[in-house]
Design a protein around this motif. Structure first.
Motif, mmCIF file in Angstrom:
data_model
loop_
_atom_site.group_PDB
_atom_site.id
_atom_site.type_symbol
_atom_site.label_atom_id
_atom_site.label_comp_id
_atom_site.label_asym_id
_atom_site.label_seq_id
_atom_site.Cartn_x
_atom_site.Cartn_y
_atom_site.Cartn_z
ATOM 1 N N THR A 173 0.848 -1.186 0.000
ATOM 2 C CA THR A 173 0.000 0.000 0.000
ATOM 3 C C THR A 173 0.889 1.244 0.000
ATOM 4 O O THR A 173 2.111 1.159 0.193
ATOM 5 C CB THR A 173 -0.886 0.015 1.246
ATOM 6 O OG1 THR A 173 -0.037 0.020 2.399
ATOM 7 C CG2 THR A 173 -1.797 -1.209 1.292
ATOM 8 N N VAL A 174 0.269 2.405 -0.182
ATOM 9 C CA VAL A 174 1.055 3.645 -0.198
ATOM 10 C C VAL A 174 1.791 3.864 1.125
ATOM 11 O O VAL A 174 2.982 4.200 1.116
ATOM 12 C CB VAL A 174 0.157 4.851 -0.552
ATOM 13 C CG1 VAL A 174 0.943 6.160 -0.446
ATOM 14 C CG2 VAL A 174 -0.405 4.695 -1.958
ATOM 15 N N HIS A 194 -0.714 8.915 5.195
ATOM 16 C CA HIS A 194 -1.514 7.988 4.389
ATOM 17 C C HIS A 194 -2.091 6.856 5.239
ATOM 18 O O HIS A 194 -3.183 6.349 4.946
ATOM 19 C CB HIS A 194 -0.661 7.410 3.255
ATOM 20 C CG HIS A 194 -0.414 8.370 2.129
ATOM 21 N ND1 HIS A 194 0.573 9.331 2.173
ATOM 22 C CD2 HIS A 194 -1.043 8.531 0.931
ATOM 23 C CE1 HIS A 194 0.554 10.037 1.050
ATOM 24 N NE2 HIS A 194 -0.410 9.577 0.282
ATOM 25 N N TYR A 195 -1.382 6.469 6.284
ATOM 26 C CA TYR A 195 -1.847 5.384 7.153
ATOM 27 C C TYR A 195 -3.016 5.828 8.024
ATOM 28 O O TYR A 195 -4.018 5.105 8.174
ATOM 29 C CB TYR A 195 -0.668 4.928 8.019
ATOM 30 C CG TYR A 195 -0.982 3.870 9.055
ATOM 31 C CD1 TYR A 195 -1.460 2.613 8.691
ATOM 32 C CD2 TYR A 195 -0.768 4.121 10.407
ATOM 33 C CE1 TYR A 195 -1.720 1.632 9.646
ATOM 34 C CE2 TYR A 195 -1.023 3.151 11.363
ATOM 35 C CZ TYR A 195 -1.496 1.914 10.980
ATOM 36 O OH TYR A 195 -1.757 0.949 11.926
ATOM 37 N N SER A 244 -6.878 7.929 -2.405
ATOM 38 C CA SER A 244 -6.751 7.152 -3.636
ATOM 39 C C SER A 244 -5.388 6.463 -3.665
ATOM 40 O O SER A 244 -4.348 7.132 -3.589
ATOM 41 C CB SER A 244 -6.899 8.063 -4.852
ATOM 42 O OG SER A 244 -6.445 7.421 -6.021
ATOM 43 N N GLU A 245 -5.391 5.138 -3.777
ATOM 44 C CA GLU A 245 -4.128 4.410 -3.884
ATOM 45 C C GLU A 245 -3.408 4.760 -5.189
ATOM 46 O O GLU A 245 -2.183 4.863 -5.220
ATOM 47 C CB GLU A 245 -4.392 2.905 -3.818
ATOM 48 C CG GLU A 245 -4.641 2.377 -2.421
ATOM 49 C CD GLU A 245 -3.368 2.302 -1.596
ATOM 50 O OE1 GLU A 245 -2.404 1.640 -2.026
ATOM 51 O OE2 GLU A 245 -3.322 2.923 -0.516
ATOM 52 N N ARG A 246 -4.171 4.958 -6.265
ATOM 53 C CA ARG A 246 -3.542 5.259 -7.553
ATOM 54 C C ARG A 246 -2.829 6.608 -7.501
ATOM 55 O O ARG A 246 -1.652 6.715 -7.861
ATOM 56 C CB ARG A 246 -4.601 5.260 -8.660
ATOM 57 C CG ARG A 246 -4.035 5.486 -10.066
ATOM 58 C CD ARG A 246 -5.123 5.297 -11.111
ATOM 59 N NE ARG A 246 -6.180 6.280 -10.948
ATOM 60 C CZ ARG A 246 -6.141 7.514 -11.491
ATOM 61 N NH1 ARG A 246 -5.108 7.878 -12.214
ATOM 62 N NH2 ARG A 246 -7.139 8.341 -11.316
ATOM 63 N N GLY A 255 -1.941 8.150 -4.825
ATOM 64 C CA GLY A 255 -0.904 8.039 -3.808
ATOM 65 C C GLY A 255 0.362 7.407 -4.348
ATOM 66 O O GLY A 255 1.474 7.843 -4.022
ATOM 67 N N LYS A 256 0.213 6.382 -5.192
ATOM 68 C CA LYS A 256 1.405 5.728 -5.749
ATOM 69 C C LYS A 256 2.096 6.611 -6.781
ATOM 70 O O LYS A 256 3.331 6.624 -6.861
ATOM 71 C CB LYS A 256 1.020 4.375 -6.340
ATOM 72 C CG LYS A 256 0.706 3.347 -5.260
ATOM 73 C CD LYS A 256 0.290 2.000 -5.816
ATOM 74 C CE LYS A 256 0.027 1.018 -4.670
ATOM 75 N NZ LYS A 256 -0.442 -0.302 -5.150
ATOM 76 N N ASN A 303 -4.907 14.674 -3.839
ATOM 77 C CA ASN A 303 -5.407 13.429 -3.246
ATOM 78 C C ASN A 303 -6.168 13.704 -1.952
ATOM 79 O O ASN A 303 -7.243 13.142 -1.705
ATOM 80 C CB ASN A 303 -4.240 12.477 -2.991
ATOM 81 C CG ASN A 303 -4.683 11.027 -2.865
ATOM 82 O OD1 ASN A 303 -5.868 10.702 -2.982
ATOM 83 N ND2 ASN A 303 -3.738 10.147 -2.633
ATOM 84 N N TRP A 306 -7.357 -1.018 7.601
ATOM 85 C CA TRP A 306 -6.095 -1.743 7.414
ATOM 86 C C TRP A 306 -6.045 -3.040 8.223
ATOM 87 O O TRP A 306 -5.035 -3.735 8.175
ATOM 88 C CB TRP A 306 -4.906 -0.867 7.819
ATOM 89 C CG TRP A 306 -4.851 0.498 7.220
ATOM 90 C CD1 TRP A 306 -4.787 1.676 7.896
ATOM 91 C CD2 TRP A 306 -4.804 0.851 5.830
ATOM 92 N NE1 TRP A 306 -4.718 2.740 7.033
ATOM 93 C CE2 TRP A 306 -4.725 2.264 5.743
ATOM 94 C CE3 TRP A 306 -4.839 0.112 4.641
ATOM 95 C CZ2 TRP A 306 -4.672 2.949 4.536
ATOM 96 C CZ3 TRP A 306 -4.787 0.798 3.430
ATOM 97 C CH2 TRP A 306 -4.706 2.182 3.381
#
Length: 737
Positions: free
Chosen positions: A351-352, A410-411, A422-424, A426-427, A489, A505
């Protein structure tokens, strides 16, 4: 998650008045969660400011012989950039996460002192306003380290440096207040079963870190006040006859290197939470991580002079600090091994937050290894003033601390907002940040090796310097793109992000046992606490973690703990003042000395101060006996005796002034007024507290509430004890030198 409910909180815990309070504006909040968010918002605002300053620095250095900004503007930019990123970005961001999550992780309703917590947060914009007021009157151009004599009035004219000093003093006071609050919260506000051995590592490491703040920031504040006296009152602590520029370096770096760990330790705490969750394993070697944090805190105060190898301290001092600087790498390396072992054979979820955590481990290790090279005095001589040091520092401060903050953001953002990032996006932001950061600072190691000095606003077209600096500038622009993606984001998640739920999580610590975002009172009930992963135990009743220690906890008195913690910090403050006095007067300078002081009269009003401790002790005894009249009478006598002491000190100052003994005469006079003046200020503060206490006692204000008299008494007795050392150092000892 099915949580076995224990320790239910009564539904009437929030009365009508308190419910109305939660509807007030954020300006008046005392909720630790809102205050934590305010810290983070302040950090985000100044991250933009500091980032723009950094971008202009890199644009100026992108090509040789550039004239985008002039030398004075460049010096102002890197002065304000360094100060902003350390004091207005990194520290507020880390304090914000600590404020938000420490009470949640220990099962508390709030911080120990909510109003003090709010005050600590709001001194940040006050300190920032003072620092940035210099925009209108001339920005400081001294570097964030403000080396003397460059920062003295003859070389830095105007008031910009003075406002910068005042801003830092305000921020330092707020930081100490936050440290006091964190320590008192962890010791006094834990839920039943939350023993110190069961604390989440984020909470434990912030608890340890608070002690570094407690003792490091007073050193900086002493140095800043001395510099302000040099500039405004004509003292000569660091410049002129009897002044010592090296003393400034000792004081600054005695704060400055612990400050590195003030930033790094909370980052370690964040990483120690993120890696186990996304490796689906408990942290490897919890005890080693916890104990190594204590070792780092202790050693951090013994390595400052490795910043000063080029000063010429001598072989003995150099050798001591070489050894100390190498030793501190050991507990830091232990943590890297713990994190790596936790990931080994784990079911890693990329994850990010986990990506930022993995990048942190790699980059911080690289920064630590380059730091060990600076522990070698001979090598340090060659690289100290080159871009190699710039690269090392930023691999620790950005590759380490900033990446950890981004991992934590992010956590925990789903818990703070109730929305998923958004994971996308974030990455994308992560890869821009990784490429940009390593592009910016990785190549600066080589710039240092080929001889480019730091702190220069431009450079000739020497071989390889131009293209390396251009690569570094392009990397900085990529980091800027990452920052923009982060803001997008965050905004997108707040507007239309997916609902997070209580525990997206599947983490194990208590902050995930409450809704997202948590209610004002944090918890309706808590799960049983027998191990370090209570939510794992609740979700897996057939295979819980081993029980850690006994369930019983000892919770000290909150007010007494807060005062004792403050006293510890004040002891460090007065210890620094006493060191400065002895350092400057061990070899008496021409001019006034202790012989101009009336020892007999001073002993007379000292007796009044010492007697006030006895009368205050008797007031405490009268209060315990329930005698309001006895308490008020003895409090009044205590105030009278303290006022006599202050009057005697004021009369002494007046007589010295009449005889021409002022701050500007010599360093004995300057250090005498510095030491006794701060003690007098503390006596005055104690008198104000005692007068308030006297008024409340006469007004029968307490009723069934706990009286703060004992806590105030601890402070007053401490001030009296300090005077014993001041009396010996300033009045008696110099007569025998």
């Amino acid at each position: 998650m099915n949580i076995a409910r224990t320790s239910p909180i009564a539904p009437e815990i929030l009365n009508a008045e308190e419910h109305a309070h939660w509807k007030l504006a954020w300006l008046s909040t005392v909720d630790h969660k809102r205050i934590g968010i305010l810290y983070l918002l302040f950090a985000l605002l100044f991250f933009v400011v500091g980032g723009l300053e950094a971008l202009f620095i890199r644009l100026q250095l992108a090509v040789p012989n550039n004239t985008l900004v002039g030398p004075d503007t460049f010096n102002a930019l890197f002065t304000m950039h360094g100060t902003t990123m350390i004091f207005l970005v990194a520290m507020p961001a880390l304090f914000g996460l600590a404020n938000y999550f420490i009470p949640l992780q220990i099962g508390a309703r709030d911080m120990a002192f909510p109003r003090l917590n709010a005050l600590s947060a709001w001194v940040i914009p006050l300190g920032a306003a003072l620092m940035h007021f210099s925009i209108f009157i001339g920005l400081p151009k001294t570097g964030w380290f403000a080396y003397t004599p460059l920062s003295e009035a003859p070389y830095s004219t105007g008031l910009g440096v003075d406002y910068w000093i005042l801003g830092l003093v305000v921020l330092g006071i707020g930081s100490v207040a936050t440290a006091v609050n964190i320590i008192a919260t962890v010791l006094c506000m834990r839920a039943p079963g939350m023993t110190l051995r069961r604390l989440p590592l984020f909470t434990w490491i912030n608890f340890v870190n608070a002690f570094i703040v407690l003792f490091a920031l007073p050193i900086l504040n002493v140095a800043l006040v001395m510099l302000l006296m040099d500039r405004q009152l004509g003292a000569h602590f660091f410049y002129g006859t009897g002044g010592s520029p090296v003393l400034w370096q000792h004081l600054f770096w005695a704060f400055g290197h612990p400050e590195v760990y003030i930033l790094a330790l909370p980052a370690f705490g964040i990483i120690s939470e993120v890696i186990p969750v996304f490796s689906r394993k408990p942290i490897f070697g919890y005890e080693f991580v916890a104990v190594s944090s204590v070792a780092i805190a202790l050693l951090s105060f013994g390595v400052w002079a490795h910043h000063m190898f080029t000063v010429g301290m001598g072989h003995v001092a150099d050798t001591f600090f070489v050894i100390a600087s190498m030793l501190i790498a050991i507990p830091t390396g232990v943590k890297v091994l713990n994190w790596s072992a936790t990931m080994y054979k784990g079911r890693i979820h990329f994850t990010v937050p986990m990506l930022y955590a993995i990048a942190f481990v790699i980059q911080f290790t690289a920064g630590g290894l380059s730091g060990v090279t600076h522990a070698q005095a001979a090598l340090d001589w060659q690289t100290k003033n080159s871009y190699y040091l710039v690269a090392h520092f930023h691999y620790v401060a950005v590759g380490g601390v900033v990446f950890a903050i981004l991992a934590g953001l992010h956590y925990w953002f789903p818990k703070i907002s109730g929305r998923m990032l958004s994971e996308r996006l974030g990455k994308w932001g992560f890869w821009f940040m990784v490429l940009g950061f390593n592009g910016t600072f990785g190549i600066q190691h080589f710039l240092g090796f080929v001889g480019m000095p730091r702190r220069v606003y431009t450079y000739p077209d020497f071989p390889n310097w131009g293209w390396m600096n251009l690569v570094s500038t392009i990397g900085a622009c990529l980091m800027g793109v990452s920052a923009v993606l982060l803001v997008i984001n965050l905004a997108r998640a707040l507007l239309r992000g997916k609902s997070a739920g209580a525990n997206p999580w599947q983490a194990w610590t208590l902050e995930w046992a409450t809704p997202s975002p948590p209610p004002p009172h944090n918890f309706d009930a808590l799960p049983p606490l027998h191990s370090r992963r209570p939510l794992w135990d609740d979700a897996n009743p057939t295979r819980p973690d081993p029980v850690v220690g006994q369930d019983a906890i000892a919770v000290p008195n909150r007010a007494h703990t807060g005062v004792w913690t403050l006293i510890a910090s004040e002891a460090g403050f007065f210890g620094t003042l006493l060191f400065v006095f002895l350092y400057l007067n061990i070899h008496p300078a021409p001019g006034p000395n202790a012989s101009v002081l009336e020892l007999g009269r001073t002993l007379g009003f000292s007796v009044c101060l010492f007697a006030s401790s006895f009368t205050l002790w008797r007031a405490e005894a009268a209060e315990r006996a329930g005698s309001r009249g006895g308490t008020a009478g003895r409090l009044g006598l205590t105030v009278l005796l303290g006022a006599i002491f202050l009057g005697g000190q004021a009369y002494e100052y007046w007589e010295l002034y009449q005889h021409g003994v002022t701050v500007s005469v010599n360093n004995f006079a300057a250090s005498f007024f510095l030491l006794t003046g701060f003690h007098g200020f503390h006596v005055f503060a104690g008198l104000v507290a005692l007068l308030i206490m006297l008024g409340l006692t006469l007004g029968r204000d307490f009723g069934s509430r706990r009286s703060p008299l004992v806590a105030i008494g601890l402070y007053w007795h401490f001030v009296d004890v300090v005077w014993v050392f001041v009396l010996l150092a300033a009045y008696i000892l110099p007569r025998f030198l």
